[in-house]
Structure formats: structure tokens, C-alpha cells
Design an enzyme around this catalytic site. Sequence first.
Site, PDB file in Angstrom:
ATOM      1  N   ASN A 213       0.850  -1.198   0.000  1.00 29.27           N
ATOM      2  CA  ASN A 213       0.000   0.000   0.000  1.00 29.27           C
ATOM      3  C   ASN A 213       0.883   1.244   0.000  1.00 29.27           C
ATOM      4  O   ASN A 213       2.101   1.145   0.107  1.00 29.27           O
ATOM      5  CB  ASN A 213      -0.960  -0.039   1.192  1.00 29.27           C
ATOM      6  CG  ASN A 213      -0.218  -0.082   2.502  1.00 29.27           C
ATOM      7  OD1 ASN A 213       0.452   0.865   2.886  1.00 29.27           O
ATOM      8  ND2 ASN A 213      -0.308  -1.223   3.195  1.00 29.27           N
ATOM      9  N   ASP A 282      -4.645  -6.686   5.287  1.00 34.02           N
ATOM     10  CA  ASP A 282      -5.710  -7.539   5.836  1.00 34.02           C
ATOM     11  C   ASP A 282      -5.579  -8.967   5.300  1.00 34.02           C
ATOM     12  O   ASP A 282      -6.128  -9.900   5.866  1.00 34.02           O
ATOM     13  CB  ASP A 282      -7.083  -6.984   5.439  1.00 34.02           C
ATOM     14  CG  ASP A 282      -7.327  -5.620   6.071  1.00 34.02           C
ATOM     15  OD1 ASP A 282      -6.879  -5.436   7.217  1.00 34.02           O
ATOM     16  OD2 ASP A 282      -7.939  -4.751   5.426  1.00 34.02           O
ATOM     17  N   LYS A 292      11.090 -16.409  -8.860  1.00 33.79           N
ATOM     18  CA  LYS A 292      10.220 -15.476  -9.583  1.00 33.79           C
ATOM     19  C   LYS A 292       9.224 -16.257 -10.435  1.00 33.79           C
ATOM     20  O   LYS A 292       9.600 -17.177 -11.165  1.00 33.79           O
ATOM     21  CB  LYS A 292      11.091 -14.575 -10.465  1.00 33.79           C
ATOM     22  CG  LYS A 292      10.304 -13.468 -11.127  1.00 33.79           C
ATOM     23  CD  LYS A 292      11.213 -12.563 -11.947  1.00 33.79           C
ATOM     24  CE  LYS A 292      10.354 -11.606 -12.743  1.00 33.79           C
ATOM     25  NZ  LYS A 292      10.783 -11.419 -14.086  1.00 33.79           N
ATOM     26  N   ASP A 309      -5.588  -9.975  13.089  1.00 33.72           N
ATOM     27  CA  ASP A 309      -5.965  -8.592  13.399  1.00 33.72           C
ATOM     28  C   ASP A 309      -5.317  -8.218  14.732  1.00 33.72           C
ATOM     29  O   ASP A 309      -5.859  -8.469  15.804  1.00 33.72           O
ATOM     30  CB  ASP A 309      -7.496  -8.494  13.482  1.00 33.72           C
ATOM     31  CG  ASP A 309      -7.957  -7.053  13.600  1.00 33.72           C
ATOM     32  OD1 ASP A 309      -7.176  -6.214  14.078  1.00 33.72           O
ATOM     33  OD2 ASP A 309      -9.105  -6.774  13.198  1.00 33.72           O
ATOM     34  N   PHE A 326      -5.987   3.224  13.918  1.00 38.39           N
ATOM     35  CA  PHE A 326      -6.192   4.209  12.855  1.00 38.39           C
ATOM     36  C   PHE A 326      -7.221   3.640  11.890  1.00 38.39           C
ATOM     37  O   PHE A 326      -7.214   2.438  11.613  1.00 38.39           O
ATOM     38  CB  PHE A 326      -4.873   4.488  12.107  1.00 38.39           C
ATOM     39  CG  PHE A 326      -4.101   5.634  12.704  1.00 38.39           C
ATOM     40  CD1 PHE A 326      -3.515   5.507  13.954  1.00 38.39           C
ATOM     41  CD2 PHE A 326      -3.972   6.832  12.023  1.00 38.39           C
ATOM     42  CE1 PHE A 326      -2.820   6.562  14.524  1.00 38.39           C
ATOM     43  CE2 PHE A 326      -3.278   7.899  12.577  1.00 38.39           C
ATOM     44  CZ  PHE A 326      -2.700   7.766  13.824  1.00 38.39           C
ATOM     45  N   LYS A 341     -15.881   0.721  14.345  1.00 36.68           N
ATOM     46  CA  LYS A 341     -14.639  -0.016  14.622  1.00 36.68           C
ATOM     47  C   LYS A 341     -14.155   0.224  16.062  1.00 36.68           C
ATOM     48  O   LYS A 341     -13.685  -0.692  16.734  1.00 36.68           O
ATOM     49  CB  LYS A 341     -13.568   0.491  13.640  1.00 36.68           C
ATOM     50  CG  LYS A 341     -12.414  -0.429  13.373  1.00 36.68           C
ATOM     51  CD  LYS A 341     -11.676   0.064  12.120  1.00 36.68           C
ATOM     52  CE  LYS A 341     -10.263  -0.440  12.063  1.00 36.68           C
ATOM     53  NZ  LYS A 341      -9.509   0.113  10.930  1.00 36.68           N
ATOM     54  N   LYS A 345     -14.067  -3.174  18.065  1.00 41.41           N
ATOM     55  CA  LYS A 345     -12.744  -3.686  18.445  1.00 41.41           C
ATOM     56  C   LYS A 345     -12.378  -3.325  19.876  1.00 41.41           C
ATOM     57  O   LYS A 345     -11.272  -3.600  20.329  1.00 41.41           O
ATOM     58  CB  LYS A 345     -11.690  -3.148  17.482  1.00 41.41           C
ATOM     59  CG  LYS A 345     -11.884  -3.609  16.043  1.00 41.41           C
ATOM     60  CD  LYS A 345     -10.630  -3.470  15.219  1.00 41.41           C
ATOM     61  CE  LYS A 345     -10.858  -4.066  13.838  1.00 41.41           C
ATOM     62  NZ  LYS A 345      -9.643  -4.144  13.040  1.00 41.41           N
TER      63      LYS A 345
END
Length: 410
Positions: A213, A282, A292, A309, A326, A341, A345
Site C-alpha cells: 500500500n 488484511d 520469480k 488482526d 487508525f 470499529k 474492536k
Amino acid sequence: MITSGQPKVLLGVTGGIAAYKSVEILRGLQRNGVDVRVVMTAAATQFVGPLTFETLSGHPVHLDSQWLRSDSGIAHVEEGREADLLLIAPATANTLAKMAQGIADNLLTTTYLAFSGPVLVAPAMNANMWSHPATQQNLALLEKRGVVVVQPDEGELACGVYGAGRMAEPDGIVAEVKLRLQVESKSDLRGLRVLVTAGGTQEPIDAVRYIGNRSSGKMGFSLARAAHDRGAEVDLVHSNVKLPKVPGVRQVEASTADDVYREVMARLPEVDVLIMAAAVADYRVGRNVDGKMAKKRERLTIQLEPTADVLCEVAALEGGRFVVGFAAEFGLEGLERARGKLERKNLDMIVFNDISRSDIGFNVDENEVVILTPDGEVEVARTGKEVVAERILDEVARALRRRRKAGVPA
Ligand SMILES: Cc1cc2nc3c(=O)[nH]c(=O)nc-3n(C[C@H](O)[C@H](O)[C@H](O)COP(=O)(O)O)c2cc1C
């Protein structure tokens, strides 16, 4: 909802002649960027009209007359919760005596008892009242409990005599408040161990390719630096960042979600505050290929499996540590998801940012966030990530103070 990250001072005004000087204190604090709210005792309103403070502070003044009403909320708790510091100026002999004895028979003295942050008093009274053993013993007791006393000056008093008891000059009181705010903000995490995660994980597909990301790690690094500056012992678990080391902070690389899990769990028993600012994948690739992967002309399906998690697992553990998550969500409706959340959580705090915008959040220097706790929400308008980090830690420190006050170990 609080909408700015300015320092907040609650100014208590009691019934002495020097009450007119509180107006100057208010203006002086405002000139220094402080948001001031005012609580007046009934006697104080005989000396200066609440309208003066209301107009100058830009906030309603809290008075005993509105306090014990069902529609006025729990002002003594709410005002104290939002303030960084309580200043009582002038402080009458009467109010000081009540504070020393824990008497809570008006809004100001009740706010004092309910307040867990730093308290400053600027006594002002006639010389005999000042030197009376009752007053001196009350002050000694308050000082022993950590209340900062801005000593009165000697001079001509309102009663016409010369002596000690004249309230310190407004400039001196403002300077003392500024100093206390700095001291507080610089050392409010002293003695705590803070673990921050930063960056973005990379889940290997083969030896050269990965799923990743765009997180740069800047937010997490700013948090680690700010927590260290505020006296905490800091560990930083970072994933694939290209940022300079943070002096004084222990750093370890954790490239994948599994690595983050392992490094966080290994440090957890010692940790008081966990701040998960990293963008942790996730999903990981179910079966990654050695070497490769060869190029073929047909469709390729990659099976993904969920990663652990960490946030959820940590929040479910015993140990009383403070857990901050976050929520990088798309669009403002994401705020609602962040609220969910926080609850689902069982977190102590979650920081929402809208990653649909290119000017804030991922891989840029600025951010705009909403800090959510079970007690309320704080919006931080678009600003540098260093400032956002300070605001987040302000809220963490505030929440920890409340916990300590409630007898919950941090
Ligand atoms: C004209 C006048 C001036 C007063 N000035 C002071 C003062 O400077 N300091 C003080 O401790 N009390 C002073 N008092 C007495 C307080 O107003 C009184 O003790 C009152 O109960 C204080 O209430 P509070 O502490 O809730 O504001 C003064 C009273 C009057 C009538």
C-alpha cells in the site's frame, strides 16, 4: 465536540476586588493562542458582570445559577475534561479553604475536585486574611497536593493598607500558565512505554513481487518522535519506510503483517500505550512462490488469506494498556465505520482519516483527522503530521489522566 487543537484553560473567577484583573488575564492568554472558558462564583459576579467574560472569551460563562439544572449537562465534569489547565484567579481565602477541604458546594469548587489536570491559583486578599494561619495552612496543603500557587505581591491593597495579598500582575500569571502548559505537554508521557507501528506492510507473491500500500510511515514516525519528546520510552515497529531514524527511539523493521504481529506481541507485556498507525495488510498470499513466477499468457488467480488482526487481539487482552487504532477510510461515510470499529474492536481511541483525498493522509506531509474516543470526538483541521501527532498525544495524555484519576492503572 472540540474543534481545534489549541491549548484550553478554564479560568475560575472568585469574589474579590481583583476580579476585574481576570479580564486582563483572559486577554493575555488569548494573545498567547489559548482558548479560555470561564467559571464564576456567585460572589465573583458581584464584582464583574459575566457578560464581560462571555463577550471576550466567545463562550458562555458557567455560573452556579445554571449549574444545578437538568438541561445544563454535567458542567463541572465536562468543562474540566476539555481543559488542559485550571487557573483560579483571583482565588479568595474562602475558595482556597474549600479546595483544601474538598468542599464542593458550587460549580467552581466541584470542577476543581473533578479536574485531573494541573491547577494554578493566584490568591488575592487583604493582608490579614493572607497571613492568617488558616489561609497559610490551606495553601500549604494545596501545594503539597500539586497545586501551583502564584504568590501575591506586596503593595497597597484595596482596603487601603500596605502589605502582602495583592494578586500577582496579570502578565506574570499568564507567563506562569504558559510555562505550566509547556511543562505539561513536554512531560505528560514520562514513565510510560509507548509502542508505535508505522508504514505499510508488503505481502510477498514471489521473491520480487508483493501486495502493498502507499503508506509512507510519516504519521507513525511523527507520533514516535512526539511521544519521545514528551518523555515516553518509545519502540517503533516500521514497515518498508524510507525515513530517517528518530533519535532516542528503538526501531525495528517488520515487513509483512506476520512480522508486525510478531514484533508487537513480543513487546506487548511492557507496553502502556500501543498506537497502530501502520497500514497492515488484511490479507496475505496463501501460497507464495519460491523464486520469480514465470510470465504466462493465461489468467492468474492468487488466493489470499486473512492476516491476524493485531489491534483486535491486543484490545481483547487483559492488562489495561491504552490502545489506539487508525481508520484510513474512503469518504466521510468512513467516519461512521470508524465509530463502529472503535466499539467493535473495543479500542480506547481511533483516529479517522479520509484517504479519498489526495491532499491529506497517505504519502503526503499533511493530515486532517477526527480523534474518536468513547467519550467524544476531536476534529483536527488539515495541518502538518507533526501537529496532528501532538494533538493525538494530547488526547492520549488527557485520557490517561482521567484513567489515573479514576484509579485505573495506565
Ligand atoms: C468589597 C469586597 C471585597 C472583597 N475582596 C476579597 C478579596 O480580595 N479576597 C478574598 O479572599 N475575599 C474578599 N471578599 C470576601 C469574599 O467575597 C467572600 O469571602 C465570598 O464568600 C467569596 O466567595 P467565593 O470564594 O465563592 O467567590 C470581599 C468581599 C467584599 C464585600
